[in-house]
Design a protein around this motif. Sequence first.
Motif, PDB file in Angstrom:
ATOM      1  N   VAL A  26       0.957  -1.346   0.028  1.00 38.15           N
ATOM      2  CA  VAL A  26       0.013  -0.139  -0.035  1.00 38.15           C
ATOM      3  C   VAL A  26       0.757   1.337  -0.250  1.00 38.15           C
ATOM      4  CG1 VAL A  26      -1.769   1.256   1.203  1.00 38.15           C
ATOM      5  CG2 VAL A  26      -1.855  -1.193   1.029  1.00 38.15           C
ATOM      6  N   GLN A  27       1.795   1.369   0.775  1.00 38.34           N
ATOM      7  CA  GLN A  27       2.817   2.257   0.999  1.00 38.34           C
ATOM      8  C   GLN A  27       3.421   2.588  -0.735  1.00 38.34           C
ATOM      9  OE1 GLN A  27       4.853   0.807   4.131  1.00 38.34           O
ATOM     10  NE2 GLN A  27       4.618   2.707   5.414  1.00 38.34           N
ATOM     11  N   GLU A  28       3.949   1.491  -1.109  1.00 36.97           N
ATOM     12  CA  GLU A  28       4.394   1.413  -2.521  1.00 36.97           C
ATOM     13  C   GLU A  28       3.318   2.101  -3.460  1.00 36.97           C
ATOM     14  OE1 GLU A  28       7.359   0.683  -3.634  1.00 36.97           O
ATOM     15  OE2 GLU A  28       8.457  -0.359  -2.135  1.00 36.97           O
ATOM     16  N   ALA A  29       2.248   1.843  -3.469  1.00 34.59           N
ATOM     17  CA  ALA A  29       1.161   2.281  -4.194  1.00 34.59           C
ATOM     18  C   ALA A  29       0.785   3.717  -4.025  1.00 34.59           C
ATOM     19  CB  ALA A  29      -0.194   1.650  -4.155  1.00 34.59           C
ATOM     20  N   TRP A  30       1.138   4.045  -2.980  1.00 31.48           N
ATOM     21  CA  TRP A  30       0.823   5.577  -2.614  1.00 31.48           C
ATOM     22  C   TRP A  30       2.022   6.253  -3.381  1.00 31.48           C
ATOM     23  CZ3 TRP A  30      -3.302   3.915  -0.745  1.00 31.48           C
ATOM     24  CH2 TRP A  30      -4.375   4.722   0.014  1.00 31.48           C
ATOM     25  N   ASP A  86       1.538   8.611  -6.791  1.00 32.12           N
ATOM     26  CA  ASP A  86       1.893  10.265  -6.234  1.00 32.12           C
ATOM     27  C   ASP A  86       0.502  10.787  -5.345  1.00 32.12           C
ATOM     28  OD1 ASP A  86       3.426  12.604  -6.000  1.00 32.12           O
ATOM     29  OD2 ASP A  86       2.535  13.362  -7.561  1.00 32.12           O
ATOM     30  N   VAL A  87       0.123  10.108  -4.306  1.00 30.38           N
ATOM     31  CA  VAL A  87      -1.049  10.356  -3.567  1.00 30.38           C
ATOM     32  C   VAL A  87      -0.673  11.610  -2.764  1.00 30.38           C
ATOM     33  CG1 VAL A  87      -2.647   9.681  -1.931  1.00 30.38           C
ATOM     34  CG2 VAL A  87      -2.051   8.009  -3.643  1.00 30.38           C
ATOM     35  N   PRO A  88       0.155  11.453  -1.883  1.00 32.36           N
ATOM     36  CA  PRO A  88       0.265  12.736  -0.880  1.00 32.36           C
ATOM     37  C   PRO A  88       0.383  14.025  -1.511  1.00 32.36           C
ATOM     38  CG  PRO A  88       1.671  10.983  -0.359  1.00 32.36           C
ATOM     39  CD  PRO A  88       1.210  10.870  -1.714  1.00 32.36           C
ATOM     40  N   PRO A 115      -1.079   8.664   6.759  1.00 29.78           N
ATOM     41  CA  PRO A 115      -0.898   7.505   7.593  1.00 29.78           C
ATOM     42  C   PRO A 115      -2.373   6.998   8.033  1.00 29.78           C
ATOM     43  CG  PRO A 115       0.395   9.374   8.377  1.00 29.78           C
ATOM     44  CD  PRO A 115      -0.480   9.853   7.313  1.00 29.78           C
ATOM     45  N   GLY A 116      -3.371   7.683   8.142  1.00 32.09           N
ATOM     46  CA  GLY A 116      -4.593   7.001   8.549  1.00 32.09           C
ATOM     47  C   GLY A 116      -5.281   6.376   7.117  1.00 32.09           C
ATOM     48  N   GLU A 120      -7.118   5.070  -7.128  1.00 28.58           N
ATOM     49  CA  GLU A 120      -6.237   4.442  -8.017  1.00 28.58           C
ATOM     50  C   GLU A 120      -5.014   3.724  -7.229  1.00 28.58           C
ATOM     51  OE1 GLU A 120      -6.772   4.097 -11.305  1.00 28.58           O
ATOM     52  OE2 GLU A 120      -8.742   4.848 -10.549  1.00 28.58           O
ATOM     53  N   ALA A 121      -4.579   4.263  -6.156  1.00 33.72           N
ATOM     54  CA  ALA A 121      -3.600   3.702  -5.489  1.00 33.72           C
ATOM     55  C   ALA A 121      -4.264   2.490  -4.725  1.00 33.72           C
ATOM     56  CB  ALA A 121      -2.907   4.658  -4.497  1.00 33.72           C
ATOM     57  N   ILE A 122      -5.383   2.408  -4.326  1.00 34.47           N
ATOM     58  CA  ILE A 122      -5.909   1.275  -3.668  1.00 34.47           C
ATOM     59  C   ILE A 122      -6.065   0.297  -4.408  1.00 34.47           C
ATOM     60  CG2 ILE A 122      -8.168   0.431  -2.289  1.00 34.47           C
ATOM     61  CD1 ILE A 122      -8.363   3.232  -1.198  1.00 34.47           C
ATOM     62  N   LYS A 123      -6.673   0.538  -5.721  1.00 34.22           N
ATOM     63  CA  LYS A 123      -6.695  -0.661  -6.518  1.00 34.22           C
ATOM     64  C   LYS A 123      -5.319  -1.331  -7.224  1.00 34.22           C
ATOM     65  CE  LYS A 123     -11.285   1.263  -8.293  1.00 34.22           C
ATOM     66  NZ  LYS A 123     -12.103   1.754  -9.533  1.00 34.22           N
ATOM     67  N   SER A 124      -4.266  -0.423  -7.328  1.00 32.92           N
ATOM     68  CA  SER A 124      -2.989  -0.989  -7.644  1.00 32.92           C
ATOM     69  C   SER A 124      -2.694  -1.592  -6.601  1.00 32.92           C
ATOM     70  CB  SER A 124      -2.328   0.401  -7.890  1.00 32.92           C
ATOM     71  OG  SER A 124      -0.723   0.233  -8.074  1.00 32.92           O
ATOM     72  N   ALA A 125      -2.868  -1.166  -5.240  1.00 34.56           N
ATOM     73  CA  ALA A 125      -2.061  -1.916  -4.177  1.00 34.56           C
ATOM     74  C   ALA A 125      -2.818  -3.306  -4.133  1.00 34.56           C
ATOM     75  CB  ALA A 125      -2.408  -1.075  -2.926  1.00 34.56           C
ATOM     76  N   ALA A 126      -4.057  -3.398  -4.151  1.00 38.41           N
ATOM     77  CA  ALA A 126      -4.938  -4.777  -4.271  1.00 38.41           C
ATOM     78  C   ALA A 126      -4.274  -5.738  -5.245  1.00 38.41           C
ATOM     79  CB  ALA A 126      -6.275  -4.368  -4.590  1.00 38.41           C
ATOM     80  N   GLU A 127      -3.842  -5.300  -6.238  1.00 38.52           N
ATOM     81  CA  GLU A 127      -3.075  -6.045  -7.380  1.00 38.52           C
ATOM     82  C   GLU A 127      -1.846  -6.626  -7.065  1.00 38.52           C
ATOM     83  OE1 GLU A 127      -3.030  -3.782 -10.808  1.00 38.52           O
ATOM     84  OE2 GLU A 127      -5.073  -3.531 -11.309  1.00 38.52           O
TER      85      GLU A 127
END
Length: 154
Positions: free
Chosen positions: A87-91, A95-97, A104-105, A142-149
């Motif tokens: 999940v951190q990698e996907a973030w 470029d989420v933040p 973090p939350g 998008e990051a959540i969907k990527s992390a799921a993969e």
Amino acid sequence: MPSYTFDLNGKPVSVDAPADHPLLWTLRDQLGVTGPKMGCNLDVCKACTCLIDGEAYTTCVTRIADVAGREVTTIEGLADGDKLHPVQEAWLAHDVPQCGFCQPGQIMRTVALLKKTTNPTDAEIDEIENVCRCGTYFRIREAIKSAAEHMPST
């Protein structure tokens, strides 16, 4: 004053605090863990989200007495050494933040979601309900969907 022992990011800790003392302030003020943020202190923004026994909890309204003997994981406990959690990698990849305050939350709530479902729907992602002041919700999705993969199968 009572003493409470629990595992924090895989290591046992003990703290002296009143039973109703919020976990958020125990983490930040007594244990020096600054990943969980205080945003609203009312269980609304969810910037303080951590995992307790793998489930997402807002620590601003979780009593220290309620975590005795349990496993608390903060954002600091996700990485495995230098290897970031998927999940951190996907973030990072998406470029989420922007300001980063809520991240973090957001990440901790996402980790809990992906433990329950390997392919979350948009409706399940919307149930996260963490507030992002910068409005990066599209990139978060998008990051959540990527992390799921990229989550390891359990």
